[in-house]
Motif scaffolding. Structure first.
Motif, mmCIF file in Angstrom:
data_model
loop_
_atom_site.group_PDB
_atom_site.id
_atom_site.type_symbol
_atom_site.label_atom_id
_atom_site.label_comp_id
_atom_site.label_asym_id
_atom_site.label_seq_id
_atom_site.Cartn_x
_atom_site.Cartn_y
_atom_site.Cartn_z
ATOM 1 N N ALA A 61 10.228 1.339 -34.397
ATOM 2 C CA ALA A 61 9.873 0.253 -35.781
ATOM 3 C C ALA A 61 10.052 -1.150 -35.322
ATOM 4 C CB ALA A 61 11.044 0.686 -36.833
ATOM 5 N N ARG A 62 10.790 -1.194 -34.133
ATOM 6 C CA ARG A 62 11.318 -2.687 -33.534
ATOM 7 C C ARG A 62 9.858 -3.179 -32.962
ATOM 8 N NH1 ARG A 62 16.113 0.030 -33.011
ATOM 9 N NH2 ARG A 62 17.752 -1.256 -34.048
ATOM 10 N N LEU A 63 8.757 -2.317 -32.693
ATOM 11 C CA LEU A 63 7.630 -2.792 -32.185
ATOM 12 C C LEU A 63 6.761 -3.551 -33.333
ATOM 13 C CD1 LEU A 63 6.260 0.576 -30.421
ATOM 14 C CD2 LEU A 63 7.304 -1.528 -29.519
ATOM 15 N N ARG A 64 7.083 -3.609 -34.572
ATOM 16 C CA ARG A 64 6.388 -4.258 -35.538
ATOM 17 C C ARG A 64 6.576 -5.827 -35.208
ATOM 18 N NH1 ARG A 64 8.406 -0.334 -39.616
ATOM 19 N NH2 ARG A 64 6.784 1.404 -39.378
ATOM 20 N N SER A 65 7.792 -6.037 -34.760
ATOM 21 C CA SER A 65 8.430 -7.416 -34.860
ATOM 22 C C SER A 65 7.714 -8.496 -33.441
ATOM 23 C CB SER A 65 9.887 -7.667 -34.321
ATOM 24 O OG SER A 65 10.457 -6.862 -33.398
ATOM 25 N N LEU A 66 6.726 -7.421 -32.523
ATOM 26 C CA LEU A 66 6.194 -8.275 -31.600
ATOM 27 C C LEU A 66 4.650 -8.726 -31.793
ATOM 28 C CD1 LEU A 66 7.615 -5.355 -29.273
ATOM 29 C CD2 LEU A 66 8.749 -7.494 -29.829
ATOM 30 N N PRO A 67 4.422 -9.898 -32.355
ATOM 31 C CA PRO A 67 3.231 -10.168 -32.678
ATOM 32 C C PRO A 67 2.118 -10.137 -31.565
ATOM 33 C CG PRO A 67 4.307 -12.203 -32.765
ATOM 34 C CD PRO A 67 5.379 -10.811 -32.482
ATOM 35 N N ARG A 68 2.553 -10.397 -30.373
ATOM 36 C CA ARG A 68 1.399 -10.322 -29.233
ATOM 37 C C ARG A 68 1.448 -8.986 -28.441
ATOM 38 N NH1 ARG A 68 1.059 -16.071 -27.147
ATOM 39 N NH2 ARG A 68 -0.231 -14.955 -25.603
ATOM 40 N N LEU A 69 1.933 -7.975 -29.038
ATOM 41 C CA LEU A 69 2.054 -6.834 -28.247
ATOM 42 C C LEU A 69 0.454 -6.193 -28.254
ATOM 43 C CD1 LEU A 69 3.758 -4.489 -27.142
ATOM 44 C CD2 LEU A 69 3.632 -3.490 -29.517
ATOM 45 N N GLN A 73 3.563 1.684 -23.170
ATOM 46 C CA GLN A 73 3.476 2.946 -22.578
ATOM 47 C C GLN A 73 4.789 3.897 -23.162
ATOM 48 O OE1 GLN A 73 3.760 2.288 -18.210
ATOM 49 N NE2 GLN A 73 4.528 4.268 -17.726
ATOM 50 N N LEU A 74 3.930 4.929 -23.469
ATOM 51 C CA LEU A 74 4.926 6.045 -24.133
ATOM 52 C C LEU A 74 5.444 6.905 -22.785
ATOM 53 C CD1 LEU A 74 3.097 6.685 -27.280
ATOM 54 C CD2 LEU A 74 5.514 5.410 -27.121
ATOM 55 N N PRO A 75 6.692 7.632 -22.974
ATOM 56 C CA PRO A 75 6.826 8.772 -22.009
ATOM 57 C C PRO A 75 6.594 10.020 -22.374
ATOM 58 C CG PRO A 75 8.913 8.238 -23.362
ATOM 59 C CD PRO A 75 7.826 7.109 -23.631
ATOM 60 N N SER A 76 5.502 10.162 -23.026
ATOM 61 C CA SER A 76 4.904 11.539 -23.719
ATOM 62 C C SER A 76 3.790 11.746 -23.692
ATOM 63 C CB SER A 76 5.575 11.263 -25.303
ATOM 64 O OG SER A 76 4.840 10.345 -26.067
ATOM 65 N N ALA A 77 3.137 12.609 -23.839
ATOM 66 C CA ALA A 77 1.867 12.956 -23.849
ATOM 67 C C ALA A 77 0.787 12.657 -24.987
ATOM 68 C CB ALA A 77 1.379 14.466 -23.697
ATOM 69 N N GLY A 78 1.545 12.705 -26.170
ATOM 70 C CA GLY A 78 0.999 12.319 -27.515
ATOM 71 C C GLY A 78 1.312 10.734 -27.862
ATOM 72 N N TYR A 79 0.789 10.333 -28.688
ATOM 73 C CA TYR A 79 1.005 8.861 -29.124
ATOM 74 C C TYR A 79 0.976 8.642 -30.717
ATOM 75 C CZ TYR A 79 -3.971 8.739 -30.229
ATOM 76 O OH TYR A 79 -5.231 9.085 -30.556
ATOM 77 N N GLU A 80 0.666 9.842 -31.504
ATOM 78 C CA GLU A 80 0.521 9.830 -33.014
ATOM 79 C C GLU A 80 1.674 9.279 -33.622
ATOM 80 O OE1 GLU A 80 -0.262 12.358 -31.172
ATOM 81 O OE2 GLU A 80 -2.636 12.565 -30.976
ATOM 82 N N HIS A 81 2.889 9.569 -32.924
ATOM 83 C CA HIS A 81 4.238 9.238 -33.925
ATOM 84 C C HIS A 81 4.304 7.784 -33.385
ATOM 85 C CE1 HIS A 81 5.202 9.896 -29.492
ATOM 86 N NE2 HIS A 81 6.108 9.051 -29.824
ATOM 87 N N ALA A 82 3.761 7.117 -32.700
ATOM 88 C CA ALA A 82 4.129 5.625 -32.530
ATOM 89 C C ALA A 82 3.006 4.598 -33.240
ATOM 90 C CB ALA A 82 3.994 5.285 -30.837
ATOM 91 N N VAL A 83 1.873 5.202 -33.502
ATOM 92 C CA VAL A 83 0.888 4.558 -34.229
ATOM 93 C C VAL A 83 1.259 3.593 -35.386
ATOM 94 C CG1 VAL A 83 -1.300 4.372 -34.959
ATOM 95 C CG2 VAL A 83 -0.917 5.711 -32.977
ATOM 96 N N ARG A 84 1.851 4.392 -36.229
ATOM 97 C CA ARG A 84 2.575 3.663 -37.577
ATOM 98 C C ARG A 84 3.415 2.581 -37.272
ATOM 99 N NH1 ARG A 84 5.833 8.757 -39.778
ATOM 100 N NH2 ARG A 84 7.767 8.492 -38.377
ATOM 101 N N HIS A 85 3.904 2.341 -36.040
ATOM 102 C CA HIS A 85 4.948 1.628 -36.011
ATOM 103 C C HIS A 85 4.379 0.345 -35.247
ATOM 104 C CE1 HIS A 85 8.286 4.217 -37.147
ATOM 105 N NE2 HIS A 85 7.686 5.179 -36.368
ATOM 106 N N LEU A 86 3.278 0.323 -34.831
ATOM 107 C CA LEU A 86 2.564 -0.811 -34.126
ATOM 108 C C LEU A 86 2.326 -2.068 -34.987
ATOM 109 C CD1 LEU A 86 0.199 1.022 -31.772
ATOM 110 C CD2 LEU A 86 2.344 0.125 -31.291
ATOM 111 N N PRO A 87 2.526 -3.391 -34.473
ATOM 112 C CA PRO A 87 1.883 -4.365 -35.436
ATOM 113 C C PRO A 87 0.337 -4.297 -35.715
ATOM 114 C CG PRO A 87 2.541 -5.170 -33.269
ATOM 115 C CD PRO A 87 2.956 -3.531 -33.198
ATOM 116 N N ARG A 88 0.064 -5.263 -36.757
ATOM 117 C CA ARG A 88 -1.184 -5.162 -37.181
ATOM 118 C C ARG A 88 -1.916 -5.724 -35.816
ATOM 119 N NH1 ARG A 88 -3.608 -5.231 -42.232
ATOM 120 N NH2 ARG A 88 -2.381 -4.026 -43.396
ATOM 121 N N GLY A 89 -3.164 -5.123 -35.682
ATOM 122 C CA GLY A 89 -4.087 -5.679 -34.792
ATOM 123 C C GLY A 89 -4.033 -5.229 -33.368
#
Length: 89
Positions: A61-69, A73-89
């Protein structure tokens, strides 16, 4: 050939990783285990994040505070669990 734009600020979850990386000139490496928020001025500059192993939803959830992100790079094969936490854009 298209030139690759490097991030200005890249976070790594632990110092051992940072010591192993060859970081190009102009890229600032910051240790961030994602257990606490980054200071606002630093968060505004981060463009790439290496996520630690055993990451939790509250850490992601801390990724949302990074407007230039632009790169995570995730240490897992999947990424679906992280997508909802990304900032817009």
């Amino acid at each position: 050939m298209t030139a690759v734009r490097l991030p200005r600020v890249l976070t790594v979850p632990e110092p051992e990783i940072g010591r192993e990386l060859v970081v190009p000139e102009g890229v600032r490496l910051v240790e961030w285990p994602m257990t606490e928020d980054l200071p606002a001025d630093l968060a505004a500059e981060v463009e790439a994040v290496m996520v630690p192993h055993y990451v939790t939803g509250s850490m992601l959830a801390r990724l949302r505070s990074l407007p230039r992100l632009s790169l995570v790079q995730l240490p897992s094969a999947g990424y679906e669990h992280a997508v909802r936490h990304l900032p817009r854009g």
